[in-house]
Design a protein around this motif. Structure first.
Motif, mmCIF file in Angstrom:
data_model
loop_
_atom_site.group_PDB
_atom_site.id
_atom_site.type_symbol
_atom_site.label_atom_id
_atom_site.label_comp_id
_atom_site.label_asym_id
_atom_site.label_seq_id
_atom_site.Cartn_x
_atom_site.Cartn_y
_atom_site.Cartn_z
ATOM 1 N N GLY A 216 -10.684 -7.133 9.434
ATOM 2 C CA GLY A 216 -11.086 -5.572 9.372
ATOM 3 C C GLY A 216 -10.966 -5.011 10.424
ATOM 4 N N VAL A 217 -10.424 -5.498 11.621
ATOM 5 C CA VAL A 217 -9.951 -4.506 12.715
ATOM 6 C C VAL A 217 -9.016 -3.614 12.609
ATOM 7 N N ILE A 218 -9.319 -2.655 13.106
ATOM 8 C CA ILE A 218 -8.078 -1.406 13.074
ATOM 9 C C ILE A 218 -6.964 -1.540 13.800
ATOM 10 N N CYS A 219 -5.854 -1.372 13.334
ATOM 11 C CA CYS A 219 -4.678 -1.759 13.960
ATOM 12 C C CYS A 219 -3.558 -0.643 13.464
ATOM 13 N N ARG A 220 -2.544 -0.588 14.271
ATOM 14 C CA ARG A 220 -1.583 0.456 13.910
ATOM 15 C C ARG A 220 -0.548 -0.364 12.972
ATOM 16 N N ARG A 221 0.015 0.242 12.025
ATOM 17 C CA ARG A 221 1.060 -0.225 11.200
ATOM 18 C C ARG A 221 2.375 0.700 11.095
ATOM 19 N N THR A 222 3.178 0.202 10.899
ATOM 20 C CA THR A 222 4.400 0.710 10.449
ATOM 21 C C THR A 222 5.408 0.197 9.211
ATOM 22 N N ALA A 223 5.956 1.059 8.638
ATOM 23 C CA ALA A 223 7.249 0.413 7.798
ATOM 24 C C ALA A 223 8.479 1.292 7.754
ATOM 25 N N ASN A 224 9.533 0.704 7.858
ATOM 26 C CA ASN A 224 10.926 1.237 7.958
ATOM 27 C C ASN A 224 11.961 0.367 7.029
ATOM 28 N N SER A 225 13.110 0.756 7.115
ATOM 29 C CA SER A 225 13.983 0.070 6.311
ATOM 30 C C SER A 225 15.507 0.342 7.124
ATOM 31 N N TYR A 226 16.465 -0.354 7.166
ATOM 32 C CA TYR A 226 18.045 -0.081 7.558
ATOM 33 C C TYR A 226 18.569 -1.263 6.708
ATOM 34 N N GLY A 227 19.652 -0.696 6.074
ATOM 35 C CA GLY A 227 20.553 -1.655 5.182
ATOM 36 C C GLY A 227 19.569 -2.539 4.308
ATOM 37 N N ARG A 228 19.858 -3.754 4.241
ATOM 38 C CA ARG A 228 19.141 -4.413 3.201
ATOM 39 C C ARG A 228 17.810 -5.003 3.630
ATOM 40 N N TYR A 229 17.364 -4.419 4.768
ATOM 41 C CA TYR A 229 16.192 -5.102 5.407
ATOM 42 C C TYR A 229 15.062 -3.950 5.650
ATOM 43 N N ALA A 230 14.159 -4.432 5.137
ATOM 44 C CA ALA A 230 12.763 -3.552 5.403
ATOM 45 C C ALA A 230 12.021 -4.269 6.675
ATOM 46 N N TYR A 231 11.359 -3.452 7.507
ATOM 47 C CA TYR A 231 11.055 -4.245 8.757
ATOM 48 C C TYR A 231 9.340 -3.371 8.746
ATOM 49 N N PHE A 232 8.423 -4.145 9.179
ATOM 50 C CA PHE A 232 7.081 -3.799 9.343
ATOM 51 C C PHE A 232 6.343 -4.041 10.573
ATOM 52 N N THR A 233 5.446 -3.508 11.108
ATOM 53 C CA THR A 233 4.812 -3.989 12.413
ATOM 54 C C THR A 233 3.216 -3.815 12.125
ATOM 55 N N VAL A 234 2.600 -4.560 12.642
ATOM 56 C CA VAL A 234 0.940 -4.398 12.894
ATOM 57 C C VAL A 234 0.813 -4.590 14.426
ATOM 58 N N GLY A 235 -0.015 -3.943 15.114
ATOM 59 C CA GLY A 235 -0.187 -3.951 16.639
ATOM 60 C C GLY A 235 -1.501 -3.636 16.831
ATOM 61 N N GLY A 236 -2.011 -4.162 17.825
ATOM 62 C CA GLY A 236 -3.538 -3.981 18.297
ATOM 63 C C GLY A 236 -3.774 -4.648 19.498
ATOM 64 N N PHE A 237 -5.004 -4.678 20.044
ATOM 65 C CA PHE A 237 -5.514 -5.468 21.098
ATOM 66 C C PHE A 237 -5.783 -6.709 20.909
ATOM 67 N N THR A 238 -5.720 -7.868 21.721
ATOM 68 C CA THR A 238 -5.774 -8.972 21.623
ATOM 69 C C THR A 238 -7.273 -9.532 21.735
ATOM 70 N N ASP A 239 -8.071 -8.533 22.302
ATOM 71 C CA ASP A 239 -9.450 -8.774 22.340
ATOM 72 C C ASP A 239 -10.287 -8.584 21.276
ATOM 73 N N GLY A 240 -9.565 -7.945 20.199
ATOM 74 C CA GLY A 240 -10.471 -7.836 19.061
ATOM 75 C C GLY A 240 -10.822 -6.232 19.043
ATOM 76 N N ARG A 241 -10.561 -5.420 19.729
ATOM 77 C CA ARG A 241 -11.106 -4.000 19.715
ATOM 78 C C ARG A 241 -10.289 -3.291 18.569
ATOM 79 N N ASN A 242 -10.925 -2.344 18.113
ATOM 80 C CA ASN A 242 -10.143 -1.472 17.313
ATOM 81 C C ASN A 242 -9.199 -0.488 18.029
ATOM 82 N N ALA A 243 -8.080 -0.250 17.385
ATOM 83 C CA ALA A 243 -7.116 0.761 17.991
ATOM 84 C C ALA A 243 -7.289 1.995 17.617
ATOM 85 N N THR A 244 -7.197 3.145 18.330
ATOM 86 C CA THR A 244 -7.237 4.361 18.035
ATOM 87 C C THR A 244 -5.965 5.327 18.198
#
Length: 282
Positions: A216-244
């Motif tokens: 349930g930690v809040i993190c930043r997420r993205t979704a993109n595609s190029y060619g036949r590849y869809a690529y996603f990210t999830v990023g945040g703090f390694t100490d468990g804090r929520n990202a804003t």
């Protein structure tokens, strides 16, 4: 009137004996004069002939000029003829084929023939972007696409025919980002999966990176595609804090990793397009 014996100057008219020696000298003198006249006349004749020949040469080379001047104007064997029209340049009527588009080679599985694995997309143990260096943590590859997701994303990948997902995590200064590349057969399927994406990618911990963006930690997420590849990210703090939205380090790290992934996918297309162009020109 007295008559003498006659002297050396006497002549036949005087009734005396002729002076034969004087007569001989006079005859010799007349012969020499005639000879010199003949010689002089021959020289004059020769000069006259030479003048006629010279006049003929001058006339042949043009009026009013000297023979030497006109002779120098004649082309030599090495000089090209002048006054001839230059040949028109010739061009092939067949236009060269346009260079291959790198995107064509990553838009369909039938053309995209390079290996699909972790090393193909995440070969660098460290990567640098904008002067920032990120260390690679754990990597993972699976054909169970839904197992790499959270929420509804797994069902979306499966519905669009996801073949496999390759993940890698990079971190810097307490911020970590997991990138996941979902592989499809066609560009249309990858684009649809990225457009419909809800939920998100599951973060990948390990190799020095603790668990992050879970429970349930809040993190930043993205979704993109190029060619036949869809690529996603999830990023945040390694100490468990929520990202804003105010946490620029989380956004910067996510953008750097997204750009890196895009460039790796595009590089894959460029390599194959270049190889195809070399085959066409040989």
């Amino acid at each position: 009137m007295s008559f003498g014996d006659g002297g050396p100057s006497g002549g036949p008219g005087n009734g005396g004996t002729p002076d034969w020696e004087a007569l001989a000298d006079a005859s010799a003198a007349r012969a020499r004069r005639k000879k010199w006249l003949l010689i002089g006349g021959g020289a004059l004749a020769t000069a006259a002939v030479a003048a006629v020949v010279a006049t003929a040469v001058i006339s042949a080379n043009g009026s009013g000029g000297r023979a030497g001047e006109h002779a120098s104007e004649l082309p030599t064997a090495d000089d090209p003829p002048t006054g001839l029209p230059a040949p028109d340049p010739s061009f092939s009527s067949v236009a060269p084929p346009p260079p291959p588009d790198p995107r064509d080679y990553i838009a369909d599985v039938k053309k995209d023939r390079l290996p699909v694995d972790v090393d193909a997309f995440f070969p660098d143990a460290e990567l640098t972007a904008g002067g920032r260096t990120y260390a690679r943590g754990a990597t993972h590859r699976t054909e169970q696409c839904a197992a790499t997701t959270q929420g509804a994303l797994g069902a979306i990948l499966t519905a669009n025919g996801c073949d496999q997902v390759i993940r890698a995590t990079y971190s810097r200064d307490g911020v970590a980002v997991t990138v996941g590349i979902a592989v499809f057969d066609t560009e249309a399927r990858a684009k649809r999966a990225a457009r419909l994406a809800t939920g998100g990618l599951a973060s990948l911990s390990g190799s020095g990176v603790p668990v992050f963006c879970r429970d349930g930690v809040i993190c930043r997420r993205t979704a993109n595609s190029y060619g036949r590849y869809a690529y996603f990210t999830v990023g945040g703090f390694t100490d468990g804090r929520n990202a804003t939205k105010a946490d620029k380090d989380v956004y910067t790290t996510g953008d750097d990793l997204t750009d890196y992934t895009f460039r790796r996918i595009r590089h894959r297309g460029e390599v194959q397009a270049s190889a195809a162009a070399d085959i066409t020109t040989t």
